[in-house]
Design a protein around this motif. Structure first.
Motif: not given
Length: 412
Positions: A320-331
């Protein structure tokens, strides 16, 4: 009475110490932390940089005398050499002392890997890995500070938000691949995140070769020179294992372990980022640099060190990564599987992205950007390996129906 030595006071080491005390009330437990102060959570560093928490807030356990109350001896020492004499042995420390052990847990995590160019040791050049690093970075951050981030992987992504929120002028060097977050994202997803960063004023540099760092500091590339007030090196990490030389412990990407968290040397166990543990999705043995995985590694290792026979079923790779406000998820297996099917949905104007990967009618991996409502259903379907049946065809037509699929399938 058994002597337990735990090398490394990150999430794996701390959890292991607590679990050992629960299982063995009489055993001698020594927890070694290689940095000054009490054990802290590395993932709290961005919050220190942003001012959301003080340094004390990064401590893993807030209660005073937590370790002393559990009769866990905590020392600020590094291991310099292990002498294995199975099933026990001894550990030489950096202060010249030696500790005997009946069971040893290696939970030393990783250290930054510096790029191979001159100047990485100059003033104004730091990593973003320790509390000392955080102090240096925080002392320089203010509106207009020129920051160059060398590397655009997960570690860089974690630090970016704090830098941008400080008002710094941030440039990010993507490296030879020209793709940000390459280890956890498809090219399509990376482009969406890159456009988002650029919309927030970040200068993302995807072309050019780094040659050296000069005093200033400044980064010299073959196509441009970047003057900076601070250069942050975020070019990857390597496991801390040098003190195991000569023990016979097998090392690959990390320390090879079995499903009881024991290394190839009897009596020596490994947990956390330094361990090559079982992947839930594939059954393969990989390094999962995730705090929940490290914590569970530590718990299971402790149970086995204390004499229980507890297998580790594997961890789900989930970032889970918060890239300057845009959250991405990899599973899981987000890259897909040979012979399997994948489907993608892209809404570039709203920075939304969904990628689902299937093995037959089982969901085995996914990427989500800006789609937080889908996180629970995706994770649930992957972890339960539920057969999707006719819902697979519906998801291939419209991956946004993942919530509907999850609700329908969990009712059956």
């Amino acid at each position: 009475m058994k002597n337990y030595v735990i090398v490394g006071a990150g999430p794996a080491g701390v959890r292991a110490a607590e679990a050992l005390r629960h299982e063995d009330p009489q055993g001698c437990i020594i927890l070694l932390g290689g940095e000054p102060g009490e054990p802290y959570a590395r993932m709290a560093i961005p919050y220190i940089l942003s001012g959301r928490i003080e340094e004390d807030g990064a401590r893993q356990r807030q209660a005073s005398n937590h370790y002393a109350n559990l009769k866990i001896e905590y020392r600020n020492n590094k291991a310099v050499q292990v002498h294995a004499a199975p099933p026990g042995g001894r550990v030489d420390l950096d202060d010249g002392t030696t500790l005997p052990y009946d069971r040893l847990l290696v939970a030393t995590g990783s250290s930054p890997t510096l790029p191979s160019m001159p100047g990485t040791n100059l003033p104004g050049v730091v990593t973003c890995w320790t509390l000392d690093d955080a102090r240096v970075i925080a002392s320089k951050l203010k509106p207009g500070t020129r920051v160059v981030m060398v590397g655009a992987g997960f570690v860089a992504g974690v630090c970016m938000k704090s830098l941008v929120e400080s008002g710094a002028e941030l440039s990010v060097i993507a490296g030879r691949s020209g793709q940000i977050l390459r280890s956890m994202m498809t090219p399509v997803g990376s482009k969406i995140l890159q456009r988002w960063l650029e919309s927030k004023g970040v200068n993302v540099i995807t072309k050019g070769r780094m040659e050296r760092i000069e005093s200033g500091p400044r980064l010299v590339m073959d196509n441009q020179t970047l003057d900076a007030d601070l250069i942050i090196l975020a070019t990857g990490v390597h496991p801390n294992v040098s003190f195991l030389d000569g023990t016979g412990a097998e090392i690959d990407q990390g320390i090879i372990i079995n499903d009881r968290m024991e290394t190839t040397v009897p009596g020596i166990y490994a947990a956390g980022d330094v361990a090559q543990g079982r992947d839930f999705s594939t059954g393969e043995w990989v390094v999962h640099a995730l705090q929940p995985t490290a914590t569970e590694h530590g718990r299971v290792a402790a149970l086995n060190m204390a004499g229980k026979d507890v297998p580790y079923r594997g961890s789900l790779s989930m970032n889970v990564l918060d890239t300057v406000g845009l959250i991405s998820y990899t599973f899981g297996m987000w890259q897909g599987k040979a012979g399997g099917e994948t489907v993608e949905s892209v809404d570039e104007s709203n920075y939304l992205y969904t990628r689902l990967c299937f093995d037959g009618d089982i969901l085995i991996g996914a990427i989500l950007i800006g789609q937080y409502r889908q996180v629970g259903p995706v994770r649930g379907l992957i972890q339960t390996r539920r057969h999707l049946g006719e819902w697979k065809d519906e998801l291939l037509k419209n991956p946004q129906m993942i919530m509907e699929a999850f609700v329908a399938l969990t009712k059956t």
